[in-house]
Design an enzyme around this catalytic site. Structure first.
Site, PDB file in Angstrom:
ATOM      1  N   GLU A  92      -8.207  16.528   6.209  1.00 22.53           N
ATOM      2  CA  GLU A  92      -9.141  17.555   6.633  1.00 22.53           C
ATOM      3  C   GLU A  92      -8.542  18.411   7.743  1.00 22.53           C
ATOM      4  OE1 GLU A  92     -13.900  17.489   6.830  1.00 22.53           O
ATOM      5  OE2 GLU A  92     -12.910  16.210   8.286  1.00 22.53           O
ATOM      6  N   ASP A 106      -4.383   6.366  -5.630  1.00 20.02           N
ATOM      7  CA  ASP A 106      -4.154   7.686  -6.205  1.00 20.02           C
ATOM      8  C   ASP A 106      -4.336   7.662  -7.709  1.00 20.02           C
ATOM      9  OD1 ASP A 106      -3.658  10.341  -6.125  1.00 20.02           O
ATOM     10  OD2 ASP A 106      -1.737  10.166  -5.092  1.00 20.02           O
ATOM     11  N   SER A 121     -17.143   7.091   0.347  1.00 21.60           N
ATOM     12  CA  SER A 121     -16.312   6.679  -0.771  1.00 21.60           C
ATOM     13  C   SER A 121     -17.049   6.712  -2.100  1.00 21.60           C
ATOM     14  CB  SER A 121     -15.782   5.259  -0.524  1.00 21.60           C
ATOM     15  OG  SER A 121     -16.867   4.371  -0.366  1.00 21.60           O
ATOM     16  N   THR A 136      -4.623  16.346  -4.323  1.00 21.40           N
ATOM     17  CA  THR A 136      -5.379  17.537  -4.692  1.00 21.40           C
ATOM     18  C   THR A 136      -6.858  17.398  -4.355  1.00 21.40           C
ATOM     19  OG1 THR A 136      -5.694  16.678  -6.927  1.00 21.40           O
ATOM     20  CG2 THR A 136      -3.787  18.098  -6.558  1.00 21.40           C
ATOM     21  N   THR A 141      -0.320   4.968   1.274  1.00 24.74           N
ATOM     22  CA  THR A 141      -0.576   5.890   2.372  1.00 24.74           C
ATOM     23  C   THR A 141      -0.343   5.203   3.709  1.00 24.74           C
ATOM     24  OG1 THR A 141      -2.233   7.001   1.026  1.00 24.74           O
ATOM     25  CG2 THR A 141      -2.266   7.448   3.380  1.00 24.74           C
ATOM     26  N   ASP A 183       0.864  -1.182   0.000  1.00 25.46           N
ATOM     27  CA  ASP A 183       0.000   0.000   0.000  1.00 25.46           C
ATOM     28  C   ASP A 183       0.902   1.233   0.000  1.00 25.46           C
ATOM     29  OD1 ASP A 183      -2.292   1.617   0.300  1.00 25.46           O
ATOM     30  OD2 ASP A 183      -1.992   1.666   2.463  1.00 25.46           O
TER      31      ASP A 183
END
Length: 1497
Positions: A760, A941, A803, A860, A628, A626
């Site tokens: 966030e 991504d 999602s 982004t 992240t 993975d």
């Protein structure tokens, strides 16, 4: 809450301030979804609720996605009609509160028919009563134990010739006992954890009647078990240390006996911004306060004091929907006409005593004891915050809400006066979905005789606290229990861990079968010859046997067959299994104890979860990772933004450095220059911020958004338009979120943000840094400090992220009474919802900027807004309220309603967030590649970001041709054409013959090609028709990057490679969305990051950082595999040699199964004489040190090719053992063959047992010396073990034969050892036995050396001495890799060797989760777009003319894009900027239409 008034709100009613509703993220069952891994609360063996009902397809925690594409499936209509509860409590349930059970719900004795599971759980396998029988039952599931038990039973029949049946049972007894002790220790730990958990404290309502359960209905067996448990608990309490008295404990105990005369008015709430807080002194305040110690319910008020009974005003963060709070009545579960006894009280009790239907009060930081429906909380708006780390691995706080009808329930007296029922769905494992409804009759206190109104309120997952969660930042919660024990969601998800067996052990079964076949042939030959000999007659057997045992030759042969099974039993080694257990346990301990893999930041060593697959670590060919949190740190930093077409932000990422390196730029010098520029810009920005506004919440060291030009524009230096755009943008970031702020007092004060996504939190933190600070929630909404001025904004609705939506929105009533919708989300989602025909230039410019940010490896997001009219909002809000009240399909209806308002948006700009690589990631990947391991990255991504991060991670380089698989029309035929085209470049067609050849080839592919594929295309190529071609294409590529993939697709890719190529695979991840591929791989590794432990709980090994993987695999994995392969081969060798010496003796006694050795020799052979050297070979042997293993990673390739344990090796060792058995037996035989020797006292030593004493020591010496010859590391310990094992034969012979109880063996030692012939035969036997092996090894190492032989020679020559002293490498082979000493300390960077690790350029970010990942950790920060289709070229534009000042970072990136286009970009441009500009708004796409967005309509 009357349904009519709720569903049809009057038009003139003002909206409720906010509805904070979270959609249940559907986690649908994949192919292997039922194999939910690992224990969440230490649970290892219980299968959860064995429900007779059909489980939902949306299997929550035990599934990670659907099919290959991760597309949401339609609900099964057949499942809507569930059978009623049949009495086992496992169907849909109805729970009654202060209402008698109806007649059909009770039995003849008046006990409830529905039997619910207890809240007491047991994850241990055994109880004190069941341990012995159950453990023996489990142990004899092993076929080897059954085999040897059968032999012991045979030995008790004297007809089979066993001399001592009791001694024959000793080895099995020892092994079973040792295994039982190990199991008992492991289970004891689980038992202690169970006891601690079951006896955890909770405040439960006592002295009231819970009609749903009966305390009297306890079976006799359970009473017996309870008595046993009490006995154990007594012992345990004596062992525990005395507890310290808790603060306030005496007062609490006293308060239980003393009535409280008046309401407690002392304020006890936390000074926290997590919930609205006011300094209230009114009666309303007094009534709502709850003491933080268990106290009796307050007495009724005296007549002289009346509390106001008006409804308190609702706040901006209440859950209610509808009109103005004062005008709308949602009802209350309290029946004002019901007279309560007043005896009930909340008292501290144990978790195990909690039952369905109980009232419980949970305090801050407490763990939730069961699945609880929230009635009320300390927050005036009914909100509370929970941490779900134990469930889904997330540490971000989640908001949950009390039922609107239950918020007046504060005290025990209120609980006694409630009257309601809860109709709940059956227990099911979906962590993100729950459906229930509460029903009650609403009476009026003013008209007691009036008929009440039937009321109903739906219950969703937002009103449910799940067992295992922790309550945070909330003083208390009062709720009722609906699910207990193994019916709770956490326990239903804690299924059986898939059993993983190492490859060697799986192959070992065949070798054991081969030995069984050899044993059968030996026994068959023995029985046959013995029967034939008896049938012939007139031979020596007539003189030495006292008649036939069987009476006839055939029966004699049959008996001899079984006697031979007993005699030759060592051929199938029972001790091999226990030896392997010991070896693997020690290997796991050494892995755990390796300080080089200890991560001090979180105090976490490398932790083996599965102890039996360490050798698999040495055969890994493919690693699936993975991004992240695995390759990256998952620490988000806001770096850049584009606002109104103007780019802001200075940053230099590793992805950008990788791009410049491809262009031939000296990135080391460029890095130093840019760092200096950024430092200057940072200082300038801080100075200008202070000039504009002295922000007390800005901490200089926390500033990540370096953009002095942004501050200039915000101050109006370039005009009113840009100033207003910047202000509106930051206001959107400060308002559109679900972040919880916490003010930490100090000078200056500090504000920290708790967010459900780190992205966030980064956005809100940047808004704070530039003067738009979120202070917290207020009764009227959200409080902001804007440039020193405090303002309050009313949050009308929050449409949260999931999602599928890939966006979130907040509807805000501004101070000027305007209603504005702010929306942030993935660029494709926002662009498709922009107002048609407007902002065409801004769209194009912003899309270009977002593309450049993505090329820098940044995540982004787009920001947009929409001004709503009052009528438009009220109309929509009514639809939203109806959807929110729906009991069926609530989430889908909410999503559809939300989609209606999120259209015709106005674009504000975009953000770019960086997630830095972990330390040592590029070096680790390069080192693994040198070892021949292929690394595939499975990410969420978008393509361009993944490509640039690929360069940063050493996965891609300048010389590679990049194959970007993007199937435009999503047709299988198109995908097949694309695959055929690329396979043709390798002269391949994808045939079965090519697949067979690929399975035999383990060489790493040439570094000329790499593949990048997205999730939609991956779904196509994983189809059964194309899977083989795709696999063969990937086999030819150095690196594979799968973008935008779901958890199910990750598992499917792992399965395709593992089964398609027959290779060993390893998956590494850190989040709940990685569990599927961790389960699927041969070895699963979890990263114990700071964001959760879900992957760790599901993994076989847990490490703190990705860089530790190199040591785990290349050092411990290689060692373990080589050690185990050599150990097993030597084990079979020594047993075949020993057994065949006995077999050769049978030739000379007509195979009558006469024992060659004294029986104690046979028993002690595997237990003592030869056990230690071979075990320690498997535990401690080293061919090269750990540092050399990392310096020469190519040594690992023997493991990939599986050369350390092969069937050829097995048979060579078997033949060697057969040869040595011939030497050892016949050398002694040749001594006695010519004539019988006599001793000096005239007695002969030619009897059977003394002849055996000639053979046995020579065999033991040869075996132990042979093991020493095969050992690489000759140190004092190994020599000592070999010498002790050899001497033990003489010691035992001397001691045992000194006692008359040895019978015929009495005084054999002095008689045999005194003969020179014994020593001559022993020496000669050993030499002749080992000579062939010695000669072969000598020739091999001199003329045909392995790689490790050459490296070992270089080590002796001192060519690796620099590894110990820390100097520079002298050997060229070592210059490219990292040593073990570099792992735990900052090292020189691969790209910048002169730059220390702490001074290196900033690493690039990882990928964001997407629509298919089901990973709530980073949902809000998801950045990608589906629209990454190709176009022929990119328009070359100059920098915006309006830019009258330098923007260094933007200019660098623009120049990088303009200067050079590598070949793959020229032919297959993967940018999405142009496509975004062509998107029409509101789901009207024109000629280019996205199927996924089409579905969202």
């Amino acid at each position: 809450m009357a349904p009519p008034s709720y569903e049809e709100p009057e038009e003139e009613l003002a909206p409720t301030p906010t509805k904070r509703l979270r959609w249940a993220t559907q986690r649908l069952t994949g192919k292997k979804g039922n194999k939910k891994r690992g224990s969440i609360l230490g649970r290892l063996n219980h299968r959860g609720s064995q429900n007779s009902e059909k489980k939902r397809d949306s299997g929550g925690g035990d599934s990670m996605g659907t099919d290959l594409g991760g597309i949401q499936e339609e609900p099964n209509e057949d499942e809507e009609e569930k059978p009623s509860d049949t009495g086992d409590g496992q169907g849909p349930r109805k729970v009654y509160f202060n209402i008698p059970l109806p007649p059909d719900a009770v039995d003849e004795q008046g006990h409830p028919i529905a039997q619910y599971r207890r809240n007491k759980i047991r994850t241990a396998k055994y109880t004190p009563i069941s341990f012995v029988p159950k453990n023996i039952w489990y142990q004899f599931h092993n076929i080897a134990n059954v085999y040897f038990l059968f032999l012991i039973i045979l030995a008790f029949f004297s007809i089979f010739g066993a001399s001592n049946p009791g001694l024959n049972a000793v080895p099995l007894i020892v092994i079973v006992f040792i295994t039982a002790v190990k199991d008992a220790i492991e289970d004891y730990r689980r038992t202690i954890l169970d006891i601690e958990l079951n006896n955890s404290p909770v405040h439960r309502l006592l002295d009231w009647n819970n009609v749903n359960v009966s305390d009297d209905d306890i079976s006799l067996w359970r009473r017996f078990k309870k008595a046993t448990s009490r006995g154990m608990a007594t012992v345990w309490k004596k062992l525990k240390r005395g507890k310290k008295e808790l603060p306030g404990q005496r007062y609490a105990a006293r308060a239980l006996d003393e009535p409280r005369e008046s309401y407690e008015t002392r304020e006890t709430r936390r000074a926290s911004a997590f919930s609205a807080r006011t300094e209230r002194t009114s009666f309303e305040s007094a009534r709502e306060n709850i003491q933080m110690t268990p106290v009796p319910s307050p007495l009724p008020l005296s007549d002289g004091l009346q509390l106001p009974d008006h409804d308190r005003p609702k706040t901006a963060f209440s859950y209610e929907g509808g009109g103005a709070s004062a005008a709308k009545n949602f009802g209350s579960l309290i029946n004002p006409n019901l007279k309560a006894p007043g005896k009930a009280r909340f008292h501290q009790d144990y978790w195990k005593n909690v039952k369905v239907g109980d009232f419980v009060r949970i305090y801050n930081d407490d763990q939730i004891p069961a699945d609880v429906v929230i009635l009320s909380t300390s927050d005036p708006d009914g909100a509370c915050y929970v941490e779900t780390k134990n469930l889904d691995g997330e540490t971000n706080l989640k908001v949950r809400h009390a039922l609107r009808s239950g918020r007046k329930i504060k005290h025990a007296r209120d609980c006694e006066k409630t009257q309601f029922t809860i109709e709940s769905e059956a227990p099911q494992p979906n962590l993100y979905q729950y459906s229930g409804v509460t029903r009650w009759t609403q009476y009026s206190s003013k008209s007691p005789s009036a008929r009440g109104d039937e009321m109903v309120e739906p219950i969703s997952i937002n009103n449910l606290l799940l067992r295992g969660c922790n309550l945070r930042n909330t003083d208390w919660v009062l709720g009722v229990v609906v699910f207990t024990g193994f019916d709770t969601k956490i326990m239903m998800n804690a299924g059986i861990t898939p059993s993983k067996r190492s490859r060697i052990v799986r192959e070992l079964n065949w070798n054991v079968i081969y030995n069984f076949i050899v044993l059968f042939l030996m026994c068959f030959v023995s029985g046959l010859i013995q029967g034939i000999t008896w049938s012939e007659g007139n031979n020596s057997i007539d003189y030495f046997e006292f008649g036939s045992i069987g009476g006839k030759p055939s029966l004699d042969g049959f008996i001899t067959f079984w006697a031979a099974v007993i005699l030759f039993q060592n051929l199938v080694p029972i001790s091999l299994y226990i030896s392997l257990e010991i070896i693997k346990t020690c290997q796991a301990f050494f892995i755990y104890s390796d300080t080089e893999m200890y991560y001090d930041k979180i105090d976490y060593p490398c932790t083996p979860k599965s102890w039996n697959i360490s050798d698999d670590l040495g055969q890994i060919e493919y690693i699936f990772s993975d991004k992240t949190g695995t390759l990256t740190q998952n620490v988000m930093e806001f770096k850049k933004a584009t606002i109104n077409g103007v780019p802001y932000g200075e940053a230099y990422t590793e992805a950008q450095a990788g791009m410049q390196k491809r262009q031939g730029i000296d990135v080391e010098k460029e890095s130093a220059r840019v760092r200096e520029e950024i430092a200057q810009a940072r200082a300038k920005m801080l100075e200008e911020i202070r000039k504009l506004h002295d922000n007390p919440y800005l901490h200089d060291d926390e500033l990540t958004f370096v953009a002095p030009d942004f501050i200039s524009d915000l101050s109006g230096a370039t005009g009113k338009e840009q100033q207003q755009a910047n202000a509106e943008f930051m206001l959107a970031l400060a308002l559109c979120h679900t972040v919880i702020s916490d003010t930490i007092p100090g000078d200056p004060p500090r504000i920290e943000f708790k967010a459900q996504s780190p992205d966030e939190a980064a956005l809100v933190a940047t808004a704070r840094d530039v003067g738009y600070t979120v202070l917290g929630n207020s009764p009227d909404g959200i409080r902001l400090n804007i440039m020193g001025e405090e303002r309050t904004f009313k949050v009308l609705n929050t449409l949260e992220f999931n999602s599928t939506r890939k966006r979130m929105s907040a509807i805000i009533r501004m101070p000027d009474n305007k209603i504005i919708l702010y929306c942030k989300g993935a660029d494709s989602m926002i662009y498709s919802r922009l107002k048609r025909g407007e902002q065409s230039e801004l769209r194009r410019t912003t899309a270009e900027h977002l593309e450049m940010f993505a090329r820098e490896g940044l995540r982004t997001l787009c920001i947009a807004q929409k001004v709503l009219g009052e009528e438009e909002y009220q109309t929509w809000n009514r639809e939203h309220e109806i959807a929110a009240a729906a009991i069926v399909d609530r989430e889908d209806r909410l999503e559809a309603v939300s989609d209606l308002i999120e259209r015709d948006l106005t674009l504000l700009g975009g953000t770019a967030i960086e997630d830095r690589l972990q330390e040592g990631v590029p070096d680790t990947i390069a080192l693994l590649a040198d070892a021949g391991i292929k690394l595939w990255v499975l990410t969420g991504d978008k393509v361009e970001t993944a490509i640039n991060i690929g360069f940063s991670c050493n996965l891609l380089n300048n010389d590679m041709e990049l194959i970007v698989l993007k199937i435009e029309d999503e047709q299988i035929s198109s995908a097949e054409e694309e695959l055929d085209k690329h396979l043709a470049s390798f002269n391949m067609t994808g045939s079965d013959e090519e697949l067979v050849a690929a399975k035999k080839t383990h060489e790493p592919p040439a570094p000329t090609h790499a593949i990048v594929i997205d999730g939609d295309s991956l779904k196509l190529v994983l189809d059964e028709q194309l899977r083989q071609k795709f696999l063969l294409l990937c086999k030819q590529c150095k690196s594979v990057l799968c973008c935008r993939v779901s958890p199910a697709q990750k598992a499917a890719v792992v399965s395709m490679v593992k089964s398609g190529l027959d290779v060993m695979t390893l998956s590494v991840g850190d989040g709940a969305n990685d569990v599927a591929m961790i389960q699927e791989a041969d070895v699963g590794v979890g990263i114990a990051g700071e964001e959760g432990r879900q992957a760790v709980m599901s993994a076989d090994y847990a490490i703190g950082q990705f860089r530790f993987l190199q040591r785990l695999v290349l050092v411990h994995g290689r060692w373990s595999y080589r050690r185990l392969g050599e150990t097993i081969a030597n084990f079979f060798y020594k047993n075949i040699m020993w057994t065949f010496t006995i077999f050769w003796y049978q030739i000379f006694c007509n195979f009558d199964m006469t024992y060659l050795y004294d029986y104690t020799y046979i028993l002690l052979f595997n237990l003592a004489f030869t056990s230690l050297p071979v075990i320690f070979m498997g535990v401690l042997d080293q061919d090269v040190s750990d540092k050399v293993s990392l310096a020469v990673p190519q040594l690992y390739r023997r493991g990939i090719e599986r050369l350390e344990w092969t069937q050829t090796k097995f048979w060579l060792y078997m033949v060697d053992g057969l040869y040595q058995s011939v030497i050892c037996f016949f050398m002694a035989y040749c001594l006695f063959f010519p004539a019988n020797a006599v001793t000096d006292n005239g007695l002969s030593i030619d009897d059977r047992e003394r002849f055996g004493a000639y053979v046995a020591p020579a065999a033991v010496i040869a075996i132990n010396t042979y093991i020493l010859l095969n050992t690489y590391r000759w140190d004092w310990l190994m020599f000592l073990l070999v010498v002790v094992s050899i001497l033990l034969v003489w010691f035992w012979t001397g001691v045992y034969s000194a006692f008359k109880s040895s019978e015929f063996f009495y005084k054999a030692a002095p008689q045999v050892f005194a003969q020179p012939t014994f020593w001559a035969v022993t020496a000669l036997s050993v030499i002749l036995s080992l000579l062939p092996r010695f000669c072969i090894k000598t020739i091999q190492k001199i003329y045909f050396p392995y790689d490790v032989d050459i490296v070992r020679e270089q080590v002796r020559q001192g060519k690796f001495a620099y590894l110990d002293v820390g100097g520079s490498p002298e050997d060229s082979m070592s210059k490219e890799s990292t040593t073990s000493s570099d792992i735990a300390k900052p090292s020189k960077h691969a790209y910048y060797p002169s730059v220390d690790e702490d001074q290196r350029p900033i690493y690039p970010p990882s990928v964001a989760a997407t629509a298919n990942t089901h990973n709530t950790r980073s949902h809000t920060g998801s950045d990608g777009t589906d629209f990454t289709r190709h176009r022929t070229s990119i328009e070359q534009r100059q920098v915006r003319p309006s830019m009258d000042r330098a923007r260094p970072s933007f200019d660098r990136m623009r120049q990088s894009m303009d200067r050079i286009r590598p070949s793959f970009e020229q032919s297959n441009d993967f940018t999405s900027a142009a496509l975004l500009t062509r998107l029409e708004s509101s789901h009207s796409f024109g000629p280019i239409r996205s199927r996924r967005n089409d579905m969202s309509q």
